[in-house]
Motif scaffolding. Structure first.
Motif, PDB file in Angstrom:
ATOM      1  N   PRO A  15       0.828  -1.214   0.000  1.00  0.00           N
ATOM      2  CA  PRO A  15       0.000   0.000   0.000  1.00  0.00           C
ATOM      3  C   PRO A  15       0.859   1.259   0.000  1.00  0.00           C
ATOM      4  CG  PRO A  15      -0.698  -1.556   1.702  1.00  0.00           C
ATOM      5  CD  PRO A  15       0.635  -2.014   1.214  1.00  0.00           C
ATOM      6  N   MET A  16       0.321   2.321  -0.558  1.00  0.00           N
ATOM      7  CA  MET A  16       0.984   3.615  -0.557  1.00  0.00           C
ATOM      8  C   MET A  16       0.565   4.394   0.694  1.00  0.00           C
ATOM      9  SD  MET A  16       2.705   3.463  -3.336  1.00  0.00           S
ATOM     10  CE  MET A  16       3.204   5.167  -3.629  1.00  0.00           C
ATOM     11  N   PRO A  17       1.352   5.408   1.100  1.00  0.00           N
ATOM     12  CA  PRO A  17       0.967   6.219   2.271  1.00  0.00           C
ATOM     13  C   PRO A  17      -0.452   6.772   2.180  1.00  0.00           C
ATOM     14  CG  PRO A  17       3.226   6.705   1.652  1.00  0.00           C
ATOM     15  CD  PRO A  17       2.689   5.788   0.591  1.00  0.00           C
ATOM     16  N   LYS A  18      -0.880   7.154   0.974  1.00  0.00           N
ATOM     17  CA  LYS A  18      -2.230   7.704   0.829  1.00  0.00           C
ATOM     18  C   LYS A  18      -3.299   6.645   1.108  1.00  0.00           C
ATOM     19  CE  LYS A  18      -2.541   6.862  -4.175  1.00  0.00           C
ATOM     20  NZ  LYS A  18      -2.745   7.472  -5.512  1.00  0.00           N
ATOM     21  N   ASP A  19      -2.950   5.363   0.886  1.00  0.00           N
ATOM     22  CA  ASP A  19      -3.901   4.292   1.187  1.00  0.00           C
ATOM     23  C   ASP A  19      -4.144   4.204   2.691  1.00  0.00           C
ATOM     24  OD1 ASP A  19      -4.189   3.424  -1.514  1.00  0.00           O
ATOM     25  OD2 ASP A  19      -2.273   2.375  -1.360  1.00  0.00           O
ATOM     26  N   PHE A  20      -3.062   4.259   3.462  1.00  0.00           N
ATOM     27  CA  PHE A  20      -3.208   4.222   4.919  1.00  0.00           C
ATOM     28  C   PHE A  20      -4.000   5.431   5.406  1.00  0.00           C
ATOM     29  CE2 PHE A  20       0.815   1.855   4.163  1.00  0.00           C
ATOM     30  CZ  PHE A  20       0.442   0.642   4.714  1.00  0.00           C
ATOM     31  N   GLN A  21      -3.697   6.596   4.841  1.00  0.00           N
ATOM     32  CA  GLN A  21      -4.397   7.823   5.228  1.00  0.00           C
ATOM     33  C   GLN A  21      -5.892   7.701   4.944  1.00  0.00           C
ATOM     34  OE1 GLN A  21      -2.666  10.681   6.306  1.00  0.00           O
ATOM     35  NE2 GLN A  21      -4.328  12.170   6.348  1.00  0.00           N
ATOM     36  N   ASN A  22      -6.233   7.164   3.790  1.00  0.00           N
ATOM     37  CA  ASN A  22      -7.636   7.046   3.399  1.00  0.00           C
ATOM     38  C   ASN A  22      -8.397   6.124   4.345  1.00  0.00           C
ATOM     39  OD1 ASN A  22      -9.882   7.428   1.429  1.00  0.00           O
ATOM     40  ND2 ASN A  22      -9.591   5.233   1.124  1.00  0.00           N
ATOM     41  N   TYR A  23      -7.783   5.009   4.710  1.00  0.00           N
ATOM     42  CA  TYR A  23      -8.448   4.083   5.627  1.00  0.00           C
ATOM     43  C   TYR A  23      -8.672   4.731   6.990  1.00  0.00           C
ATOM     44  CZ  TYR A  23      -8.653  -0.243   2.911  1.00  0.00           C
ATOM     45  OH  TYR A  23      -8.992  -1.212   2.000  1.00  0.00           O
ATOM     46  N   VAL A  24      -7.681   5.449   7.478  1.00  0.00           N
ATOM     47  CA  VAL A  24      -7.815   6.089   8.792  1.00  0.00           C
ATOM     48  C   VAL A  24      -8.896   7.165   8.757  1.00  0.00           C
ATOM     49  CG1 VAL A  24      -6.648   7.493  10.534  1.00  0.00           C
ATOM     50  CG2 VAL A  24      -5.453   5.564   9.491  1.00  0.00           C
ATOM     51  N   GLU A  25      -8.958   7.914   7.664  1.00  0.00           N
ATOM     52  CA  GLU A  25      -9.959   8.978   7.551  1.00  0.00           C
ATOM     53  C   GLU A  25     -11.383   8.433   7.565  1.00  0.00           C
ATOM     54  OE1 GLU A  25      -7.435  12.355   5.039  1.00  0.00           O
ATOM     55  OE2 GLU A  25      -8.866  11.051   4.004  1.00  0.00           O
ATOM     56  N   HIS A  26     -11.559   7.189   7.177  1.00  0.00           N
ATOM     57  CA  HIS A  26     -12.895   6.586   7.162  1.00  0.00           C
ATOM     58  C   HIS A  26     -13.147   5.718   8.394  1.00  0.00           C
ATOM     59  CE1 HIS A  26     -12.776   7.908   2.989  1.00  0.00           C
ATOM     60  NE2 HIS A  26     -14.084   7.731   2.954  1.00  0.00           N
ATOM     61  N   SER A  27     -12.306   5.858   9.406  1.00  0.00           N
ATOM     62  CA  SER A  27     -12.452   5.072  10.631  1.00  0.00           C
ATOM     63  C   SER A  27     -12.954   5.955  11.766  1.00  0.00           C
ATOM     64  CB  SER A  27     -11.103   4.451  11.012  1.00  0.00           C
ATOM     65  OG  SER A  27     -10.240   5.451  11.553  1.00  0.00           O
ATOM     66  N   GLU A  28     -12.958   5.386  12.979  1.00  0.00           N
ATOM     67  CA  GLU A  28     -13.376   6.130  14.163  1.00  0.00           C
ATOM     68  C   GLU A  28     -12.187   6.721  14.919  1.00  0.00           C
ATOM     69  OE1 GLU A  28     -16.542   6.736  15.011  1.00  0.00           O
ATOM     70  OE2 GLU A  28     -17.149   5.689  13.184  1.00  0.00           O
ATOM     71  N   VAL A  29     -11.024   6.769  14.293  1.00  0.00           N
ATOM     72  CA  VAL A  29      -9.862   7.412  14.916  1.00  0.00           C
ATOM     73  C   VAL A  29     -10.186   8.888  15.144  1.00  0.00           C
ATOM     74  CG1 VAL A  29      -7.468   8.151  14.520  1.00  0.00           C
ATOM     75  CG2 VAL A  29      -8.167   5.813  13.954  1.00  0.00           C
ATOM     76  N   PRO A  30      -9.871   9.436  16.330  1.00  0.00           N
ATOM     77  CA  PRO A  30     -10.141  10.858  16.583  1.00  0.00           C
ATOM     78  C   PRO A  30      -9.554  11.740  15.484  1.00  0.00           C
ATOM     79  CG  PRO A  30      -9.456   9.781  18.603  1.00  0.00           C
ATOM     80  CD  PRO A  30      -9.272   8.773  17.506  1.00  0.00           C
ATOM     81  N   MET A  31     -10.287  12.772  15.138  1.00  0.00           N
ATOM     82  CA  MET A  31      -9.922  13.593  13.993  1.00  0.00           C
ATOM     83  C   MET A  31      -8.524  14.195  14.123  1.00  0.00           C
ATOM     84  SD  MET A  31     -12.487  13.239  12.018  1.00  0.00           S
ATOM     85  CE  MET A  31     -11.876  14.407  10.834  1.00  0.00           C
ATOM     86  N   ASP A  32      -8.136  14.588  15.338  1.00  0.00           N
ATOM     87  CA  ASP A  32      -6.841  15.248  15.498  1.00  0.00           C
ATOM     88  C   ASP A  32      -5.673  14.264  15.566  1.00  0.00           C
ATOM     89  OD1 ASP A  32      -7.520  14.186  17.923  1.00  0.00           O
ATOM     90  OD2 ASP A  32      -6.994  15.955  19.110  1.00  0.00           O
ATOM     91  N   ARG A  33      -5.954  12.950  15.429  1.00  0.00           N
ATOM     92  CA  ARG A  33      -4.882  11.951  15.470  1.00  0.00           C
ATOM     93  C   ARG A  33      -4.721  11.219  14.139  1.00  0.00           C
ATOM     94  NH1 ARG A  33      -3.312  11.237  20.633  1.00  0.00           N
ATOM     95  NH2 ARG A  33      -1.327  10.986  19.556  1.00  0.00           N
ATOM     96  N   ILE A  34      -5.379  11.698  13.108  1.00  0.00           N
ATOM     97  CA  ILE A  34      -5.384  10.979  11.831  1.00  0.00           C
ATOM     98  C   ILE A  34      -3.985  10.841  11.234  1.00  0.00           C
ATOM     99  CG2 ILE A  34      -6.078  11.206   9.405  1.00  0.00           C
ATOM    100  CD1 ILE A  34      -8.839  12.008  10.344  1.00  0.00           C
ATOM    101  N   ASP A  35      -3.219  11.917  11.194  1.00  0.00           N
ATOM    102  CA  ASP A  35      -1.890  11.859  10.578  1.00  0.00           C
ATOM    103  C   ASP A  35      -0.968  10.908  11.344  1.00  0.00           C
ATOM    104  OD1 ASP A  35      -2.685  13.669   8.645  1.00  0.00           O
ATOM    105  OD2 ASP A  35      -2.027  15.407   9.809  1.00  0.00           O
ATOM    106  N   TYR A  36      -0.974  11.032  12.661  1.00  0.00           N
ATOM    107  CA  TYR A  36      -0.138  10.163  13.489  1.00  0.00           C
ATOM    108  C   TYR A  36      -0.581   8.702  13.358  1.00  0.00           C
ATOM    109  CZ  TYR A  36       1.656   7.981  17.767  1.00  0.00           C
ATOM    110  OH  TYR A  36       2.249   7.135  18.668  1.00  0.00           O
ATOM    111  N   ALA A  37      -1.890   8.481  13.389  1.00  0.00           N
ATOM    112  CA  ALA A  37      -2.413   7.119  13.292  1.00  0.00           C
ATOM    113  C   ALA A  37      -2.067   6.486  11.947  1.00  0.00           C
ATOM    114  CB  ALA A  37      -3.923   7.122  13.502  1.00  0.00           C
ATOM    115  N   SER A  38      -2.044   7.277  10.890  1.00  0.00           N
ATOM    116  CA  SER A  38      -1.696   6.754   9.560  1.00  0.00           C
ATOM    117  C   SER A  38      -0.264   6.239   9.537  1.00  0.00           C
ATOM    118  CB  SER A  38      -1.881   7.845   8.504  1.00  0.00           C
ATOM    119  OG  SER A  38      -3.216   8.296   8.465  1.00  0.00           O
TER     120      SER A  38
END
Length: 496
Positions: A151-174
């Protein structure tokens, strides 16, 4: 060959599993003839309540050679194992993958905590409690999607953005998610439930040889399960898939929204209909025909009743053997609070309820007044972050979560009472079942109630989007849970 001689004892006249009437329908006989005399792959488009399980069990008696029946879950596999013809392998996709992994690595072990053990050293305990489970779920979704290429970095980012991860932790969680993905592929002697499906395909393992593979609930398969079927077909298996494309409602958790269509194309299936509904009354089938024109009622169907109300129903007037469904969680939990208030038992069938308990316990407050304030702060913060990232699809989920809990804050004074109330609703063994439409799939009842029918299709869903077809499917699923009586109702307003 005399078909009647092949009917298992459990399906003969007088058995509960025998379909209404004295004989198989023309549609069923056409399927049996194709199964027995043809060699092409087959897909059976079976409407709700059409007796597909009985049909497929009988069809298994008509094939020769080795047979594999792939059930949707373990409970169904165990139930049908006693009913399938002798010599049939009846298992889930996971059990199939498990056997392959054990054959390759006899010393390997299933460990459902594998990802948890890999994740905890990579984040603080607070972070793990806050969104660790979400990252673990995402890994499962990615493997279910059949991501065989890195997967590419944008793939991880996309999955996290569609999850229940807190909004302010999306970049770190990716970033953490990418590390977890790579680590999960390195541990070869320990595997998870998701690995049971993914790793046999990822490692390009040789699948077992079967003459015929029956696949149940084919509309709910995900890409990795399609890949597993391809592996079986490559070994010479004939594929016979059974499902209802209009009951495909699990796209949100990774199932293909067009699984049946994809299977038909992939295996060049000959399509057969099974369109007589033996569950629902005439009036209910007529309503379902607006969505699925080919569905028919049986010759023995009663007239049934459909009632549309402009208001709600007091909990005491809901029969114990009923299903109460809703598109979203908040109206359902508001109604559940009314049951609690009047000491009327009910069961809330919901995984979301456990998430709510965890969410409530995350706030270090004592009173429900403070709890309500903290929930509202959380809601506003999450929505602001979602809007700043243009993740507008998350706003409805954020509101639904908050609004599911606020009625409990109004009804009780102490946070601990809210937790106790939620636990009581989730563990009741009496009363009507309250659930979302997604959870209602597979259920049926004499009396079914659709709470807030104006939410199906969801007003927040773009009619031009692919998600909209899933909304129409949801309405069809809701309608066909009712055997005889279907009631559309709004929320109950307490006279007090």
């Amino acid at each position: 060959m005399d078909m009647d001689k092949l009917i298992p004892e459990s399906m003969k006249e007088g058995s509960e599993e025998k379909l209404p009437g004295t004989d198989w329908s023309p549609m069923q006989r056409a399927i049996f003839d194709a199964v027995q005399h043809e060699t092409k792959n087959i897909s059976i488009e079976a409407v709700a309540g059409s007796g597909k399980t009985t049909t497929i069990l009988y069809a298994m008696n008509l094939v020769r050679g080795s047979v594999l029946f792939l059930a949707f879950n373990r409970a169904i596999a165990q139930e049908l194992r006693e009913k399938t013809p002798m010599g049939t392998d009846c298992k889930t996709f996971n059990a199939l993958g498990h056997a392959l992994l054990k054959r390759k690595m006899p010393a390997s072990q299933l460990d459902k905590w594998k990802l948890s053990k890999l994740l905890k050293p990579r984040m603080s305990s607070t972070e793990y409690r806050e969104f660790g489970f979400e990252l673990i779920k995402i890994i499962g979704s990615m493997k279910g999607a059949g991501m065989l290429e890195p997967p590419m970095p944008k793939d991880f980012q996309n999955y996290v953005e569609h999850s229940e991860v807190p909004m302010d932790r999306i970049d770190y969680a990716s970033m953490i998610l990418e590390e977890l993905w790579l680590a999960s592929l390195d541990v070869e002697n320990v595997f998870t439930f998701d690995d049971q499906l993914y790793m046999p395909v990822y490692w390009d393992m040789t699948f077992p040889n079967y003459d015929t593979v029956f696949v149940d609930e084919a509309q709910d398969l995900n890409p990795i399960q399609h890949m597993m079927l391809s592996k079986l077909a490559e070994r010479g298996a004939r594929i016979i898939a059974v499902g209802d494309s209009r009951q495909a409602i699990y796209g949100f958790r990774g199932a293909l929204t067009n699984s049946m269509e994809e299977l038909n194309s992939m295996f060049e299936c000959v399509e057969y209909p099974l369109s007589v509904c033996y569950r629902c009354a005439k009036g209910i089938v007529k309503l379902a025909q607006a969505i699925v024109p080919q569905i028919e009622w049986s010759s023995t169907a009663s007239d049934g009743s459909i009632v549309e109300l402009d208001d709600g129903i007091h909990p005491k007037d809901i029969p114990d053997d009923s299903i109460v469904m809703c598109r979203t969680n908040a109206p359902m939990f508001r109604y559940a609070v009314q049951f609690l208030k009047y000491k009327i038992p009910c069961l809330v069938v919901s995984n979301f309820g456990e998430q709510l308990i965890k969410f409530v316990n995350s706030f270090e407050v004592t009173t429900t007044e403070d709890l309500a304030n903290e929930i509202e702060k959380w809601r506003k913060k999450e929505i602001a972050e979602a809007e700043s990232r243009e993740l507008f699809h998350k706003i409805n989920r954020i509101n639904d979560k908050a609004r599911s809990l606020l009625p409990f804050c109004d009804e009780y004074r102490i946070k601990a009472q809210v937790v106790q109330a939620l636990e009581r609703l989730l563990r009741s063994d009496t009363g009507p079942r309250l659930c979302t439409i997604h959870k209602a799939k597979g259920m049926e009842a004499e009396h079914a109630f659709l709470l807030r029918p104006d939410l199906v299709p969801g007003p927040w869903i773009d009619p031009e989007s692919k998600e909209y077809s899933q909304e129409e499917n949801l309405r069809y699923v809701a309608i066909t849970r009712a055997k005889n009586n279907l009631v559309f109702m709004m929320e109950y307003e307490d006279e007090e």
